[in-house]
Design a protein around this motif. Structure first.
Motif, PDB file in Angstrom:
ATOM      1  N   LEU A 352     -12.685 -37.179  81.298  1.00 25.92           N
ATOM      2  CA  LEU A 352     -12.963 -35.831  81.957  1.00 25.92           C
ATOM      3  C   LEU A 352     -13.855 -34.707  81.016  1.00 25.92           C
ATOM      4  O   LEU A 352     -14.558 -34.204  81.638  1.00 25.92           O
ATOM      5  N   ARG A 353     -13.880 -35.181  79.837  1.00 28.52           N
ATOM      6  CA  ARG A 353     -14.793 -33.972  78.865  1.00 28.52           C
ATOM      7  C   ARG A 353     -16.026 -35.062  78.363  1.00 28.52           C
ATOM      8  O   ARG A 353     -16.590 -34.491  77.379  1.00 28.52           O
ATOM      9  N   ARG A 354     -16.096 -36.148  78.962  1.00 26.46           N
ATOM     10  CA  ARG A 354     -17.239 -37.037  78.466  1.00 26.46           C
ATOM     11  C   ARG A 354     -17.285 -37.518  77.202  1.00 26.46           C
ATOM     12  O   ARG A 354     -18.287 -37.687  76.462  1.00 26.46           O
ATOM     13  N   MET A 355     -16.255 -37.507  76.507  1.00 24.02           N
ATOM     14  CA  MET A 355     -16.100 -37.996  75.063  1.00 24.02           C
ATOM     15  C   MET A 355     -15.131 -39.109  75.121  1.00 24.02           C
ATOM     16  O   MET A 355     -14.097 -39.286  76.037  1.00 24.02           O
ATOM     17  N   SER A 372     -18.866 -42.809  78.877  1.00 27.76           N
ATOM     18  CA  SER A 372     -19.426 -41.806  79.791  1.00 27.76           C
ATOM     19  C   SER A 372     -21.135 -41.988  79.651  1.00 27.76           C
ATOM     20  O   SER A 372     -21.527 -41.051  79.664  1.00 27.76           O
ATOM     21  N   GLY A 373     -21.523 -43.297  79.734  1.00 27.69           N
ATOM     22  CA  GLY A 373     -22.828 -43.456  79.783  1.00 27.69           C
ATOM     23  C   GLY A 373     -23.676 -43.344  78.524  1.00 27.69           C
ATOM     24  O   GLY A 373     -24.812 -43.229  78.341  1.00 27.69           O
ATOM     25  N   HIS A 374     -22.818 -43.249  77.177  1.00 28.29           N
ATOM     26  CA  HIS A 374     -23.526 -43.284  76.045  1.00 28.29           C
ATOM     27  C   HIS A 374     -22.915 -44.227  75.220  1.00 28.29           C
ATOM     28  O   HIS A 374     -22.544 -44.041  74.114  1.00 28.29           O
ATOM     29  N   GLY A 375     -23.026 -45.361  75.259  1.00 30.71           N
ATOM     30  CA  GLY A 375     -22.096 -46.446  75.051  1.00 30.71           C
ATOM     31  C   GLY A 375     -22.846 -47.371  74.068  1.00 30.71           C
ATOM     32  O   GLY A 375     -22.009 -48.151  73.365  1.00 30.71           O
ATOM     33  N   ILE A 376     -24.099 -47.622  74.073  1.00 36.47           N
ATOM     34  CA  ILE A 376     -24.584 -48.920  73.062  1.00 36.47           C
ATOM     35  C   ILE A 376     -24.402 -48.724  71.719  1.00 36.47           C
ATOM     36  O   ILE A 376     -23.781 -49.536  71.071  1.00 36.47           O
ATOM     37  N   ALA A 377     -24.485 -47.391  71.085  1.00 40.29           N
ATOM     38  CA  ALA A 377     -24.339 -47.146  69.752  1.00 40.29           C
ATOM     39  C   ALA A 377     -22.722 -46.807  69.674  1.00 40.29           C
ATOM     40  O   ALA A 377     -22.236 -47.400  68.671  1.00 40.29           O
ATOM     41  N   MET A 378     -22.353 -46.052  70.295  1.00 38.01           N
ATOM     42  CA  MET A 378     -20.906 -45.610  70.220  1.00 38.01           C
ATOM     43  C   MET A 378     -19.888 -46.503  70.359  1.00 38.01           C
ATOM     44  O   MET A 378     -18.892 -46.741  69.783  1.00 38.01           O
ATOM     45  N   ALA A 379     -20.186 -47.539  71.427  1.00 47.27           N
ATOM     46  CA  ALA A 379     -19.288 -48.687  71.626  1.00 47.27           C
ATOM     47  C   ALA A 379     -19.319 -49.551  70.668  1.00 47.27           C
ATOM     48  O   ALA A 379     -18.222 -50.214  70.242  1.00 47.27           O
ATOM     49  N   THR A 380     -20.483 -49.856  69.964  1.00 43.07           N
ATOM     50  CA  THR A 380     -20.425 -50.818  68.656  1.00 43.07           C
ATOM     51  C   THR A 380     -19.689 -50.181  67.697  1.00 43.07           C
ATOM     52  O   THR A 380     -19.212 -50.820  66.987  1.00 43.07           O
ATOM     53  N   MET A 381     -20.219 -48.957  67.430  1.00 46.31           N
ATOM     54  CA  MET A 381     -19.004 -48.023  66.395  1.00 46.31           C
ATOM     55  C   MET A 381     -17.664 -47.949  66.728  1.00 46.31           C
ATOM     56  O   MET A 381     -16.663 -48.155  65.812  1.00 46.31           O
ATOM     57  N   VAL A 399     -10.666 -39.709  63.632  1.00 45.60           N
ATOM     58  CA  VAL A 399     -11.517 -38.728  64.087  1.00 45.60           C
ATOM     59  C   VAL A 399     -11.692 -38.701  65.488  1.00 45.60           C
ATOM     60  O   VAL A 399     -11.827 -37.698  66.211  1.00 45.60           O
ATOM     61  N   MET A 400     -12.080 -39.975  65.984  1.00 46.60           N
ATOM     62  CA  MET A 400     -12.093 -40.267  67.395  1.00 46.60           C
ATOM     63  C   MET A 400     -10.867 -39.872  68.155  1.00 46.60           C
ATOM     64  O   MET A 400     -10.979 -39.194  69.172  1.00 46.60           O
ATOM     65  N   ALA A 401      -9.889 -40.494  67.802  1.00 48.17           N
ATOM     66  CA  ALA A 401      -8.514 -40.418  68.379  1.00 48.17           C
ATOM     67  C   ALA A 401      -8.244 -39.107  68.602  1.00 48.17           C
ATOM     68  O   ALA A 401      -7.276 -38.769  69.258  1.00 48.17           O
ATOM     69  N   ARG A 402      -8.497 -38.144  67.691  1.00 43.29           N
ATOM     70  CA  ARG A 402      -8.141 -36.870  67.619  1.00 43.29           C
ATOM     71  C   ARG A 402      -8.793 -35.960  68.685  1.00 43.29           C
ATOM     72  O   ARG A 402      -8.475 -34.609  69.036  1.00 43.29           O
ATOM     73  N   VAL A 403      -9.849 -36.499  69.294  1.00 44.04           N
ATOM     74  CA  VAL A 403     -10.528 -35.727  70.349  1.00 44.04           C
ATOM     75  C   VAL A 403      -9.638 -35.482  71.382  1.00 44.04           C
ATOM     76  O   VAL A 403      -9.278 -36.318  72.073  1.00 44.04           O
ATOM     77  N   PRO A 404      -9.386 -34.549  72.037  1.00 47.16           N
ATOM     78  CA  PRO A 404      -8.405 -34.142  73.207  1.00 47.16           C
ATOM     79  C   PRO A 404      -8.750 -34.845  74.312  1.00 47.16           C
ATOM     80  O   PRO A 404     -10.086 -34.856  74.784  1.00 47.16           O
ATOM     81  N   GLN A 405      -7.860 -35.532  74.983  1.00 51.56           N
ATOM     82  CA  GLN A 405      -8.064 -36.145  76.207  1.00 51.56           C
ATOM     83  C   GLN A 405      -7.399 -35.581  77.203  1.00 51.56           C
ATOM     84  O   GLN A 405      -6.118 -35.315  76.961  1.00 51.56           O
ATOM     85  N   TRP A 406      -7.698 -35.523  78.568  1.00 49.28           N
ATOM     86  CA  TRP A 406      -6.707 -35.043  79.686  1.00 49.28           C
ATOM     87  C   TRP A 406      -6.742 -36.328  80.975  1.00 49.28           C
ATOM     88  O   TRP A 406      -7.821 -36.804  80.837  1.00 49.28           O
ATOM     89  N   ARG A 407      -5.754 -36.534  81.542  1.00 51.47           N
ATOM     90  CA  ARG A 407      -5.713 -37.435  82.746  1.00 51.47           C
ATOM     91  C   ARG A 407      -6.635 -36.500  83.711  1.00 51.47           C
ATOM     92  O   ARG A 407      -6.671 -35.213  83.658  1.00 51.47           O
TER      93      ARG A 407
END
Length: 432
Positions: A352-355, A372-381, A399-407
């Motif tokens: 929903l927030r592209r993170m 969200s279309g920004h995956g080569i580097a971030m999916a590897t990480m 750090v990544m898990a604390r980014v708020p997510q919404w359904r």
């Protein structure tokens, strides 16, 4: 939409036709015990397998179809810098401290890809240079302000502003306005990269299986997890769900946090070196500012690899080449008579927030998805961060898990129609 089918359209890709790495992994057959079972042999899953195997864990990777058949092997090939959202937006949303931590992770992600390529000798045509161009004049100023912000507040000086005349000189057309050039970002052959990761994972001790569709992931009474496949089971202490847009109905509790969408690409016939340099003088990756972006770069054999257009159904268009060609000609009208030799599609997942969406359940089932279309580097990480967390060092993962997510709103019945309506609205703004 239940998620992508990794067997759909994979063989149509130029990446597959040009791939140097041609692996052949067995199908799982029977029962296996291990420490960590990873579902999905893309960037996330294989990066996790490399890191965990280095640390002495017994690792099994199961892939429904073929290595890299999902988004990891058929994407636009852009190795980006930063997170999916601009740092100013992250600061406004999450605060400066969190935004800085996210920048560090993203910067390290770019370095991680490069270090794995070097360490394991992965020949994936890694080329420096990423040009973001404004498709309307009003987007120039915001791009240039982002550069100023990165220079002043992050000390990141590898990105520079580019005037419209410079863009025209670089691309050979005046289709676009000004932009920014990031010398540390770039482009590569994504299928060779992910298959190189698979080779690296096996060299480190992981076991990799293809054609091994997972039918269920179940917790056992003893605290372990059982991953059921069509021809055998894997019992593990931990499971990592690394499926992204191809998750389907495997884990319903995660489905509401991401939406799979299809994006499309083509490869022209070879243009010749002179013509290729005319449309992309410095062989950079190019991405524009549209909501439904155009993205393109030249291949080593001087083809134009062009991506653009998307749909929100479970099927690809009948004529992908025509869908993407129309967008290509809007940028390069003089390529009207150039033959299109390959056209393909793939499924990515947006949040929903592209993170990205990172999480864990009972320290047994872990996931990283929604790039969200920004995956080569971030999916590897993402794979490395999950692996580190399983090994007992969860700082980056948290750090990544604390980014708020919404359904996505609307529940099971209305979520998809609501998404389609929203995506079509924002896509319409590209024409204004």
């Amino acid at each position: 939409m239940r998620g992508g089918d990794s067997s759909q359209g994979f063989e149509a890709s130029w990446y597959l036709a040009a791939a140097r790495e041609q692996p052949d992994y067995p199908c799982i057959d029977g029962s296996i015990n291990c420490d960590v079972c990873i579902v999905g042999a893309g960037y996330t899953g294989l990066s996790a397998a490399i890191e965990l195997s280095r640390r002495g864990f017994r690792v099994v990777v199961v892939e429904r179809y073929r290595i890299g058949a999902g988004a990891s092997g058929r994407n636009g090939g852009v190795l980006g810098m930063g997170q999916r959202l601009d740092q100013r937006e992250l600061e406004s949303w999450l605060g400066e401290s969190a935004a800085r931590a996210l920048w560090t992770i993203a910067s390290d992600a770019n370095d991680l890809v490069r270090s794995l390529v070097n360490e394991f000798g992965i020949n994936c045509d890694l080329t420096d240079g990423h040009l973001t161009v404004a498709h309307r004049p009003r987007y120039e100023t915001d791009l240039w302000r982002s550069v100023e912000h990165l220079h002043r507040n992050y000390g990141y000086v590898d990105v520079v502003p580019v005037e419209r005349a410079q863009v025209a000189d670089m691309l050979g057309v005046d289709t676009y306005f000004g932009g920014i050039l990031d010398r540390r970002a770039g482009h590569l052959q994504p299928l060779d990269l992910v298959r190189g990761y698979a080779r690296a994972a096996t060299q480190c001790g992981a076991r990799v299986f293809e054609h091994s569709a997972v039918t269920g992931v179940d917790k056992s009474a003893d605290g372990s997890v059982v991953i059921r496949t069509v021809r055998g089971d894997v019992r593990a202490r931990h499971a990592i769900l690394a499926c992204n847009g191809y998750l389907g109905g495997l884990e319903p509790s995660l489905a509401g946090y991401q939406m799979p969408i299809n994006n499309f690409m083509l490869a022209t016939a070879p243009l010749g070196e002179a013509a290729a340099r005319q449309i992309n003088r410095d062989s950079v990756a190019v991405v524009d500012t549209r909501f439904v972006v155009n993205y393109f770069h030249n291949s080593p054999d001087h083809r134009l690899i062009f991506g653009g257009g998307e749909n929100y159904s479970s099927r690809f268009p009948r004529d992908i080449a025509q869908v993407v060609r129309k967008r290509m000609l809007a940028v390069y009208p003089h390529l009207q008579d150039v033959e299109i030799e390959y056209a393909w599609g793939g499924t990515l997942a947006i949040t929903l927030r592209r993170m990205p969406h990172f999480g864990r359940r009972d320290d047994v089932i872990w996931w990283a998805q929604g790039y969200s279309g920004h995956g080569i580097a971030m999916a590897t990480m993402g794979g490395r961060l999950v692996a580190e967390a399983i090994a007992g060092s969860a700082e980056g993962f948290d750090v990544m898990a604390r980014v708020p997510q919404w359904r996505f709103p609307g529940g099971r019945a209305l979520r998809w129609p609501a998404l389609v309506a929203g995506m079509l609205y924002y896509a319409a703004l590209d024409r204004l």
